[in-house]
Design a protein around this motif. Structure first.
Motif, short mmCIF file in Angstrom:
data_model
loop_
_atom_site.label_atom_id
_atom_site.label_comp_id
_atom_site.label_asym_id
_atom_site.label_seq_id
_atom_site.Cartn_x
_atom_site.Cartn_y
_atom_site.Cartn_z
N ASP A 104 38.76 27.64 45.99
CA ASP A 104 38.46 28.98 46.50
C ASP A 104 37.08 29.44 46.05
O ASP A 104 36.35 30.10 46.81
CB ASP A 104 39.52 29.98 46.03
N THR A 105 36.72 29.09 44.81
CA THR A 105 35.42 29.50 44.28
C THR A 105 34.27 28.88 45.06
O THR A 105 33.32 29.56 45.45
CB THR A 105 35.30 29.11 42.79
N LYS A 143 30.46 30.44 51.78
CA LYS A 143 30.60 31.48 52.81
C LYS A 143 29.58 32.59 52.59
O LYS A 143 28.95 33.07 53.53
CB LYS A 143 32.01 32.06 52.78
N THR A 144 29.44 33.00 51.33
CA THR A 144 28.46 34.05 51.01
C THR A 144 27.05 33.58 51.34
O THR A 144 26.24 34.32 51.90
CB THR A 144 28.57 34.43 49.52
N ILE A 189 34.10 33.89 57.64
CA ILE A 189 35.12 34.39 56.70
C ILE A 189 36.46 33.69 56.91
O ILE A 189 37.21 33.42 55.96
CB ILE A 189 35.30 35.91 56.87
N GLU A 239 34.15 30.28 48.68
CA GLU A 239 33.62 31.64 48.75
C GLU A 239 32.10 31.64 48.53
O GLU A 239 31.37 32.41 49.16
CB GLU A 239 34.29 32.52 47.69
N ARG A 240 31.63 30.75 47.65
CA ARG A 240 30.20 30.67 47.40
C ARG A 240 29.44 30.27 48.67
O ARG A 240 28.43 30.90 49.03
CB ARG A 240 29.92 29.65 46.29
#
Length: 527
Positions: A448-449, A455-456, A497, A452-453
């Protein structure tokens, strides 16, 4: 996946960095994107923070409008009043894939000639110039025929006549008059680029020069004169020598796409093959222009300090002069599914490079964003998996990256990875390490980390492009023409997202197979 950053401005500190920058520049020249540096110039607005993206997008959407003229030409207008500047981009939905067999490079050649002017711009007396241009065309044909017949004396005589007529025409022509007009009126960034699928013309003006732009740009494609044709042919042939014949990466790129694609015109270089360029005539360029530069095949973005009603009023006056005309449709053969691994290698005086490409679907495919996220995971910066594994940990490569959408993205294309082999190691070692990282995507769910990185990073990267007037204009047109609506540009932020670890595993498993792989190797030639 993000393409190489063509705003790369870091100082080159060592040989590895120099080679990496050379590779990036070579790839961008292949795309014909390097002239587009102006597309990402910083202008008026400020990209939003992550927690304010949706309000920002809502505001942009409210400021966007569109209209179509009766002749079929479409305009997209975005109001941005933070500074008295407006950027313009004319997008011709035609590129290398649309060229007839035997005329590769004609789209790029036309782009060069589109700066040469009209019957009123670029000449002091078109009535006197026109017969000279026609005589040059006639002499060029006679020279080719005489050379084919091995009539050396006749060739020398004809070439002497050609030079004399060319000199007379040059005295009448006003070189770069379009550029001088733009510069004197405060315009910046006058340029263009040609890719596999599109030709883009762009520059920016102070906002009080809106009507001047309308006049210049409408004349440019309503009444073009392809003067200085033979001088420009020499320029383009020199470009090809620089990009391909004298460039190890250029040689490899041409061989790699020719190996990766069997029937689709992606297999051909945008700049064209040497012999095709030499054989092109002004008549060929004119015929190509008449077929594809029709109102329904041109889309224009106007972004900046403008009022939509005024843009529409002036567009009807200036571009409304174009007659509606049916556009040509190139017969493009779909690429068959690759069913076995392919490989091409060249031995050159170069550092060893390893390249590996996989076929992927077009940007309109539902999994397009998943491919972009995979690309970011593997090769976006020093936190990417390829860099951390191949460069930092194993020290097999001096650089390792990749990108998607090569050599275009309108049709099914390639994800391409590349690595510069470190001293003391081989391209085969790099190949093993690269595939280990690719296999991880199939067997290990992304954390997940990490997800998310990236995606950002992906969202932030897109928003940075939209932060400039010209960047916004480019992206609006890319999505309008290639996906059917500019609104899909903003939908992509939501699609980013929605990507899950399961999506990444599913797409990786389907794409990164042995039979879907094409390998390119540049091996160091021993003295």
């Amino acid at each position: 996946m993000n393409k190489p950053n063509y705003l790369y401005q870091t100082k080159v500190k060592n040989k590895a960095s120099q080679l990496f920058v050379s590779f990036v520049i070579a790839v961008l020249l292949w795309w014909e994107l390097l002239p587009g540096i102006a597309l990402a110039q910083k202008t008026q607005t400020q990209a939003p923070a992550e927690n304010s993206i949706q309000p920002y997008l809502n505001r942009v959407m409210k400021q966007l409008s569109e209209f179509r003229l009766d002749n079929g030409m479409k305009f997209i207008v975005l109001e941005r009043h933070q500074a008295p500047i407006v950027s313009f981009l004319t997008y011709a939905d035609v590129g290398g894939v649309d060229e007839p067999d035997g005329q590769t490079g004609v789209a790029h050649f036309l782009e060069h000639l589109a700066f040469k002017g009209t019957t009123r711009i670029g000449t002091s007396n078109y009535q006197a110039e026109k017969p000279l241009l026609n005589r040059l065309d006639q002499l060029a044909e006679e020279i080719i025929a005489a050379k084919a017949a091995n009539k050396k004396d006749e060739v020398a005589k004809l070439e002497a006549q050609f030079k004399k007529i060319e000199a007379q025409a040059a005295k009448i022509a006003k070189q770069n008059e379009l550029g001088r007009i733009v510069e004197q009126a405060g315009g910046v960034g006058l340029n263009a680029n040609t890719s596999t699928e599109a030709t883009r013309y762009f520059y920016s003006f102070p906002s009080n020069k809106l009507e001047l732009w309308m006049s210049l740009e409408s004349e440019r494609f309503l009444d073009p004169v392809f003067r200085e044709f033979y001088k420009e042919k020499d320029v383009i042939l020199e470009e090809r020598r620089m990009r391909v014949e004298n460039s190890p990466i250029g040689i490899m790129m041409e061989k790699l796409i020719d190996t990766s694609f069997k029937v689709h015109p992606y297999k051909r270089p945008v700049i064209g093959y040497d012999q095709d360029i030499r054989n092109l005539t002004r008549k060929d360029v004119q015929k190509f222009f008449d077929a594809y530069y029709v109102p329904s095949n041109l889309t224009i973005a106007v972004v900046g300090d403008v009022k939509p009603n005024e843009v529409k009023r002036l567009a009807q006056i200036y571009f409304g002069r174009y007659k509606a005309k049916e556009k040509a449709v190139a017969q493009i053969s779909p690429e068959p599914k690759q069913t076995q691994a392919r490989e091409v290698s060249v031995e050159l005086r170069s550092q060893p490079w390893y390249l590996e490409g996989y076929h992927r679907p077009a940007m309109t495919h539902p999994d397009h964003v998943v491919y972009e996220i995979i690309g970011s995971l593997l090769s976006n910066g020093r936190t990417s998996r390829l860099y951390k594994s191949l460069v930092e940990k194993q020290q097999l490569a001096l650089t390792a990256q990749g990108f998607s959408g090569f050599p275009g993205d309108k049709y099914p294309n390639l994800m391409l990875f590349y690595a510069l082999t470190a001293p003391g190691h081989t391209v085969d070692e790099v190949a093993v390490a690269l595939r280990q990282e690719i296999e991880r995507l199939k067997t290990e769910p992304v954390s997940d980390t990490d997800l998310e990185r990236v995606k950002t990073q992906a969202r932030a990267g897109l928003l940075r492009i939209l932060d400039s007037n010209m960047g916004m204009a480019q992206q609006l047109l890319e999505y309008e023409v290639k996906t059917g609506s500019w609104r899909n540009l903003f939908k992509e932020l939501d699609q980013i997202i929605a990507v899950t670890p399961a999506d990444i595993q599913r797409v990786a498993t389907a794409t990164f197979t042995t039979e879907n792989r094409t390998v390119g190797k540049i091996l160091s030639k021993q003295s």
